[in-house]
Design an enzyme around this catalytic site. Structure first.
Site, mmCIF file in Angstrom:
data_model
loop_
_atom_site.group_PDB
_atom_site.id
_atom_site.type_symbol
_atom_site.label_atom_id
_atom_site.label_comp_id
_atom_site.label_asym_id
_atom_site.label_seq_id
_atom_site.Cartn_x
_atom_site.Cartn_y
_atom_site.Cartn_z
ATOM 1 N N GLU A 7 -29.747 30.880 26.741
ATOM 2 C CA GLU A 7 -30.598 30.539 27.882
ATOM 3 C C GLU A 7 -30.149 29.209 28.453
ATOM 4 O O GLU A 7 -29.296 28.529 27.878
ATOM 5 C CB GLU A 7 -32.071 30.501 27.460
ATOM 6 N N HIS B 15 -39.462 26.505 26.505
ATOM 7 C CA HIS B 15 -38.765 25.945 25.346
ATOM 8 C C HIS B 15 -38.401 24.493 25.624
ATOM 9 O O HIS B 15 -37.962 24.159 26.722
ATOM 10 C CB HIS B 15 -37.467 26.720 25.070
#
Lengths: 386, 291
Positions: free
Chosen positions: B209, B247
């Site tokens: 990511e 995150h």
């Protein structure tokens, strides 16, 4: 979490770092007193917002009378400052920093970050200050030093000398810097910083190092153990929906589109946005309901999405690992009942108790499109958003 | 064969009597994982889920000889819990908890590296070897014993990759969630090395990511060291710069860490790119058919 420049400078002063004599004002009426308290015949007035590029946007000014300072404060307080780092709405100015004027001989750059590669706190220094450091890194990498700090030893004098050389400091300034480096490290560690940037760090006409700006970010995972920092939190600098989400322990980022997204897991939330885009739709937000989503939190997530007037359809994408899908299904129904949803909701449930969850949705009277795979769900949501 | 965990893994659960630890321990036991005990300071001497509770990891090591530990304690206690397990010489530690302060991890990471300990996480779903053992919070039912090794920074995206490879009959050798934090205990490269030398793994799916340069570094490593086909999906192609996407580690900072940069670098290194998360399974099957 970000701090204002004046808050950063308060912390700098507390750790013994050289900053200008200053006053913070929230009312233009206090401008004249602030200038008199500071003394001298020239002052710098700076609009306080959580964004860089303030100077070019007119948010920083050199003034030579207290009345001019008052005018500046009158102009900016309560207004929004738009810089190249803000969105088109800009950031609200609710305080002004008044500082004594510093005579600059040279502008340098200094920052410290937690570097993911070396897994250390790394100091970054450059003889080119007051400019965009990414450009310096791109065009003249030899003018930048990266110096990692070993957590066991802390910053050593030899490291301070290495950085001083790249900054181009003379003997006296190097001595001064050898005191500053441990102070900055101490500040970084004590307050759980993720970024500390002084751009510019200047050499004054008198030959001393001086911190002319202060940008500080705090590790949001560590804010719980930083009461002094918590008190510095300024919600006016954040997107109101993002602040609301944070209060409810939800992770939310506002975007430009019209498909509201509620997803469990940050990665899948990004993946869902990408999928919507892939099928020519446009996501209205990033929202991670998190690993321990309760019915209450799911309801709040729903309200948050629906508070955005652009949203035409909501796509709920849940892959149950920690979160049980039956819990999510009940949350969706409770929220729809509570908020009174008038737009379509497309739900995709997979994983833990997905069957029970789908049954709960299917048996409800609410108008929900329940689909088993993400491709169909994303296509349906895009179709309904047009 | 598999990596890191199998039927012989003797698992200890730290923070054992808490609600999340209880829920997931029950599911792990049901899956066949050999949980030999748990730790909750102050609750030693009790029995929970049919196994003994200890006051400390050291007591547990003496009594029931665990060789792996999974941590569910709150974020503010993780540094202590990880270092306790390390001090008790447990060689595989998995930290599920989200929200561990980054500066705590700088210290923890240095220490576990010195001791030669494998730390997975924090902020991760754990590890599973289908048919052998589940040390984590992933739904066991979607897994299938098979040939694809999966490494991921995201929990729920791992489940997507698992579901797709199971539906296509490929199955998984071992799945490792390395977690979404800026300082993970174990990197893509660490797991890639293990999967390269694992006979059961025929292809590797790497789910990345935005944020940081872990995927770029992995790409460089793959080019020079990995002979097995690698398939990758990168999440966050539509993420705006400067915003933290949930995150702690998922942020495009100073123009660095974009999905486009990562995909370019991976492609240049011979990695097969799944353009969309829906294509992870299909792409893997396609690549395996060519080999």
């Amino acid at each position: 979490m970000n701090l204002h420049e004046y808050q950063g400078k308060e912390l700098f002063a507390k750790f013994g770092l050289p900053v200008s004599k200053n006053r913070v004002i929230a009312s233009a009426d206090d401008a004249v007193d602030a200038c008199r308290d500071i003394g001298g015949d020239k002052w710098v007035v700076k609009a306080q917002v959580h964004a860089g590029g303030r100077g070019k946007a007119g948010g920083v000014k050199l003034v030579s009378t207290p009345e001019e300072a008052m005018e500046f404060a009158n102009h900016w307080l309560g207004k929004r400052l738009i810089t190249y780092q803000t969105d088109s709405n800009g950031q609200l100015v609710n305080s002004i920093l008044v500082e004594e004027c510093t005579d600059i001989a040279k502008e340098l750059y200094l920052s410290a970050v937690v570097d993911r590669g070396t897994q250390r706190i790394v100091f970054i220094g450059s003889s080119e200050g007051g400019v965009n450091i990414e450009e310096v890194a791109e065009n003249t990498p030899e003018k930048i030093i990266y110096e990692p700090i070993d957590p066991l030893t802390g910053p050593m004098d030899f490291q301070s000398r290495k950085i001083s050389k790249v900054l181009g400091l003379d003997g006296e300034q190097s001595k001064q810097f050898s005191k500053m480096l441990p102070q900055l490290t101490d500040l970084f560690v004590t307050h759980d910083l993720s970024l500390l940037e002084i751009n510019p760090l200047v050499i004054t006409q008198g030959g001393k190092l001086h911190c002319l700006d202060a940008k500080i970010n705090i590790d949001s995972n560590a804010v719980y153990r930083q009461p002094e920092i918590q008190a510095m939190h300024d919600p006016s600098q954040e997107d109101p929906r993002e602040s609301e989400a944070a209060l409810n322990d939800l992770s939310y980022v506002s975007l430009d589109g019209n498909i509201g997204c509620m997803v469990n897991g940050a990665g899948l939330a990004m993946g869902t946005m990408d999928t919507i885009k892939y099928f020519d739709g446009s996501p209205a937000n990033f929202l991670d309901v998190g690993g321990t989503a309760t019915q209450d939190r799911v309801s709040k997530a729903f309200k948050l999405i629906l508070a955005d007037p652009e949203v035409r359809v909501v796509l709920v994408n849940i892959f149950g690992g920690i979160v049980r899908c039956d819990l999510i299904a009940e949350g969706i129904l409770a929220a729809i009942k509570e908020v009174g949803v008038s737009i379509p909701v497309v739900v995709r449930l997979e994983g833990n108790n997905a069957d029970i969850g789908s049954n709960i949705l299917a048996e409800s009277s609410a108008e929900i499109v329940s689909l088993n795979n993400l491709e169909d769900a994303a296509k349906k949501a895009v179709e309904l958003s047009k | 064969m598999s990596i890191l965990v199998d039927k012989n893994t003797r698992l200890l659960v730290q923070g054992f009597t808490g609600s999340q630890a209880t829920l997931h321990s029950e599911q792990s036991i049901e899956y066949g994982t050999n949980i030999v005990g748990g730790v909750t300071p102050g609750k030693g001497g009790q029995t929970h889920l049919g196994v003994p509770v200890f006051n400390s990891v050291h007591e547990a090591v003496e009594e029931v000889q665990p060789n792996a530990s999974i941590i569910f304690v709150p974020a503010k206690f993780c540094k202590d819990s990880i270092l306790e397990a390390a001090d008790a010489e447990i060689k595989l530690i998995i930290c599920i908890t989200e929200g561990v302060p980054t500066l705590d991890m700088l210290v923890v990471k240095k220490r576990v590296d010195e001791l030669g300990i494998t730390l997975i996480g924090p902020n991760c779903p754990g590890i599973i070897t289908p048919g052998e053992a589940k040390l984590g919070i992933m739904p066991g039912s979607i897994h299938l014993e098979g040939s694809v090794g999966i490494i991921s920074r995201s929990g729920t995206l791992t489940y997507e990759a698992v579901k797709q490879t199971s539906d296509l009959g490929l199955g998984q050798s071992t799945c490792v969630g390395i977690g979404g934090d800026p300082i993970p205990g174990t990197s893509f490269i660490d797991v890639l090395k293990m999967m390269e030398s694992d006979d059961q793994t025929k292809a590797i799916v790497m789910v990345g990511e935005i944020g940081g340069t872990a995927e770029e570094e992995a790409a460089e490593f793959i080019k020079n060291n990995i002979s097995k086909p690698v398939i990758s999906y990168i999440a966050g192609q539509t993420a705006p710069a400067g915003k933290r996407m949930g995150h702690a580690g998922a942020i495009i900072a100073g123009g660095k860490g974009t999905a486009a940069d990562k995909i370019k670098k991976l492609e240049e290194s011979g990695v097969h790119i799944a353009e969309n998360l829906l294509q992870i399974g299909k792409k893997t099957k396609e690549v395996l058919n060519q080999f």
